[in-house]
Design an enzyme around this catalytic site. Sequence first.
Site, short mmCIF file in Angstrom:
data_model
loop_
_atom_site.label_atom_id
_atom_site.label_comp_id
_atom_site.label_asym_id
_atom_site.label_seq_id
_atom_site.Cartn_x
_atom_site.Cartn_y
_atom_site.Cartn_z
N ALA A 38 -37.36 -84.07 57.92
CA ALA A 38 -37.11 -83.81 59.34
C ALA A 38 -37.89 -84.76 60.23
CB ALA A 38 -37.49 -82.36 59.67
N GLY A 67 -35.82 -89.98 61.14
CA GLY A 67 -34.84 -90.96 61.63
C GLY A 67 -33.63 -91.12 60.75
N HIS A 78 12.47 -58.97 88.51
CA HIS A 78 12.19 -59.05 87.07
C HIS A 78 11.47 -57.79 86.59
CE1 HIS A 78 13.22 -63.32 87.07
NE2 HIS A 78 13.15 -63.27 85.74
N ASP A 132 18.25 -64.88 80.34
CA ASP A 132 17.18 -65.10 81.30
C ASP A 132 17.70 -64.80 82.71
OD1 ASP A 132 14.34 -66.33 81.21
OD2 ASP A 132 15.26 -67.19 82.99
#
Length: 1179
Positions: A41, A44, A962, A1086
């Site tokens: 850790a 790099g 609708h 529709d």
Amino acid sequence: MVYSDTKTSKKIKKYKINIMKKKLNIFQIPLKGIHLIEASAGTGKTSTIAFLYLRLLLGLEKNKENIRKLSVKEILVVTFTNAAKEELYIRIKKSIKELHLSCIKKKSKDPIFQSFLTKIKNFDEAIHILEDAKININNAAIYTIHGFCQDVLENNTLISNREIIENESFLYLQATQDFWRYFFYNLPKKIIKIIYEEYRSPEDLLREIKPILKVNSSINFKKKFDKKETLITFHEKIINKINIFKQKWLNYNLIILKIINQLKVNKKIYSNFNILKWKKKITEWAESETKNYKMPICLKYFSETSIEKNIKNYNFKKHIFFEEIDKILKKNFSLKNIILFYAIKNIPKFVKREKEKKLLLGFNDLLKILLKNIKKEESLREIIIKQYPVALIDEFQDTNIQQYQIFNTLYKNKKTALFLVGDPKQSIYSFRGADIFSYLHAKFKIKNYYYLDTNWRSSKNICKAINYLFSKNKNPFYFKNIPFEPILSSSKNLNMKFKIKEKNQTAISFFFQKKEEVNIEEYRDWIAKQCANEISYWLTCSKKGEAIISDGSQERILTEKDIVILVRNRTEAQIIKESLKKVNILSKYSSPYESVFKTFDALELLSILKSILDPTDINLLKKSILTHILNKIAFQKIKENSKTKISHFLIQKLYEYNDKWKTIGIFYTIKTMILEYQKYANNFEMYKNQQRNINFLHIAELLQEKSQNCYKENSLMRWFEKKILEKNNISENEYIKNFAESKIIRIITIHKSKGLEYPIVWIPFIVDFNVSKSYFYHEKKTLKIFFDNNKSSETLKKSDEERLAEDLRFLYVALTRSIYHCSIGISYLVKKRKKNKKSSDIHKSSLGYIIQNGKCMNYKELLYELKILNKKLYIEVKYQAMNCKSLTIKKDDLYILSQPQFLLKEIKLYSQITSFTKIKQENKHFNNIQYNNIESYFFKEKDKKKTIHNFPHGNKAGIFIHYILKTIKFNNTFNIDWFYTILKKYEFSEKWAKTLMFWINNILNFKINNLNITLSSLKKTQYIKELEFFLPIKNTLYCEDLNQIIQSIDLISSISQKIFFNPVIGILKGFIDLVFIFNKKYYILDYKCNYLGNNDNCYSSKNIKKEIIKNRYDIQYQLYTLALHQYLKKKVKQYHYKTHFGGVFYLFLRGINVKDSIFYILPDYLLIKKLTKLILQKK
């Protein structure tokens, strides 16, 4: 689990001969062969990968001038998460840019880049290579492991027409349900009752076996069952054993009672009364029919073990039946063994079958398929190696056996290069399938082994403290094969300090609860309080300028953004949040890579912006008024003027914002809203909501930037919605700009903190642990994975050893996040209180194992170990945090805005409307709806003759009609009172009731084309209203591709203008008004409430066709057909489009009195096939 057996030791010694462990020199490591680089850790790791990448681009090989220089497309970089992939991409891109600039200047302040310059012989060539890499970096071969596999398989046509799924949970649940039905449904009831005692549902069974099913390697069973062995035969064997025992009891009970009576037993337990009572119960059980596997509890008193515990003279006359009782009590009869055996064997098979049936592939399937193909196909290996002669594998410690085998198989050739970079000490993702044993297996086979030994992250004292703690034990990570090598501190970090009141703070502080036998609840409360008080003390000192962070060259005052609290999960986070709240410290539990688009603020802003685009849409208005910003503004208006009608005020306000959006842009529109909100908010509300305001402005910046490339406002909203829905693909500029940078303490899980660094770290709960209950472990000698379905205590011990080993790696990751200081909680923790308990349980935790050298210790011994730690200059043991008053927050007003202050009582709304496609919305001009129309919605209408043609038109009216058609039953008669009620509810004049009733009646009795049917003639079983669909757009959808397909096949599309929209990928959502079946064919209907004129003649076929072209309803019916086609494929047996799909009707409701008011089309099957391929099939 320590590898101490002889065979394994010999094997390890053999490998050690081959391994040459070297300190890594980035310019000396050969660019051929297989290399393992272990990066502790902070040493790099990511930079190392970036520098190797630069060497490969420039062809900088040691003592070799003619090595081939590689392009960004030829260097394969693989990691395991999207976040890591993004980090690598950014770092590599940055390194290319920096080296390119250094080559132009021929100098660099960075010693690594300066070293590169000394090794470059031709600067003109290097500049050209790096410039080319900068231009083509977006084409760099940087992948996640699954992304790489998918790309190779698709490019070589090894998978086709398969959907790749990330989450397979639904498949495993379905498979478990199938297993449940197949194995259990036909069993006798008596066996089902026994199973039910173990598992109440398929979900219970899946919960137990899920961790085992996640394992990619083959699983070995401690106990296997013959194929002929069924649940019934196994059950019968158990029943037979119990019956034999029962008969023995009936035969021998008088004899053993006589023996017990002759013994000097503990009469408090073995009184005559108790003995006779137990005998009676057991005899009744022995004489009854055996229906289950339960034994009388009192049977244990007649066991050899129990008697030996309760007699003074151990040399009693034994009878074989005492031993028999012991044996049968240890048996623990259960069907679990055989159920688990068959479940683990069969559920994956069921999943595989379902995947094949639905053409699905999971991420792990990609690994299996690629591994299988590269093992048998040399030509495929050559193609991959030719494309990627070098591979860099990041986070190699998170690998599994299949992933390792893929890269080992590909890169065995000496002419290629494979760099495996990782750190076994940071392998903490077993829950995601990472297998540390695969890493160890690989490590022993690799001859070229390098390490990084300098920590560039942390202060000298942090490095010293971590070195000391992990060097105390010979095996600090439990496994001998994961050693700890002390790390060096970078010279630039030698003078890093954290100072309080001019006193240097130790690198690590242990907060010890000085109390014996502390349970977990007590400990959590205590350490949370210490954590909060200590942070409060630091921040109080900080306000006075007495809490300082120094990097050696400059000093700065400690701020909230410097402090991070690391936890395991949300539960621990909540405990800490509550403690911090008590001392008036704001905190936030979040992911370090969280996108601003994943916040609740993004959803709120989307609601507001949608409403701004269409102020008359009541459904959008409902959502936007419930947002904090508009709610506050509207609430304040009521306070100022109680006569103000909210609906009018809000619509006017939205139109104001709409004008601003069009004139000064979206960023300043959002900023105006926030400023207006702040004008009404009190100081405490503003303080509390600063993070929200930061998020709003951050999103505003991103939207403003994107708007430069968007054709229309609706197009921008489509992009905004897509970003909210996206699971991955998060750009760095989207990461939340936390208010935590100045005012909030961050709380992050240890898993999510991996790879990150923080100046000051608190780890309050690391001493806690959960003993493993898994019967799943790795065998010492062979490293094979075993599942012990016999559930022995020995197996539990092995499994818990593996748990402890991972917890130790977890501790290492947590400790190594800190730069200047780390505070840790510890206690004499007792998980379960027992009489005369002489030691705590913390040796079973990672921190306890390190401090106590893996030994069991009593309270005094633990204190002694802590005193030794306290003698170190870089470690301190504290018993209580500094006392400090709570931080004060200025509150001009104690009122906290916790939720919207009023619910809309004025505006009566419904819950759903029919959705139009978003693609069409992008081409719709906002000014289609005029402000003047608002009067017909909210103000009193003028008296005139009521007809369907002068019924209010616009969005609200369409929604209203609708809603009626969605709500009513088609074959019912209507009561005019109902129409009065609904008109009033939606703020229309009640004078419309009679007209509306006749209109709806005419709609329901209108004959649908040549079908000779009406809506009123349809039975309830023949139709579905408001069918909602979600279609995943698998490939980026470009307007050019869509135009080309629809205009070449569809007649309406061919005479329509081309549609324009920004490239999209995500989910297409919609609602189909009505789907009905007639004569075995399915139809879409529709409703269109469009206003075409003031009389019936306006609704001619010609005018309707023009309206369809104008509004691009052709795209709507094409997408609706595609959606229904997909739905029917799953629901109708032997479905085929030409056989079962009947077509699409558009019913223009205002022209219902004329026959021509209905439009019909049957989209060409070729069109639907091409749309399926374009939108739904992953390329």
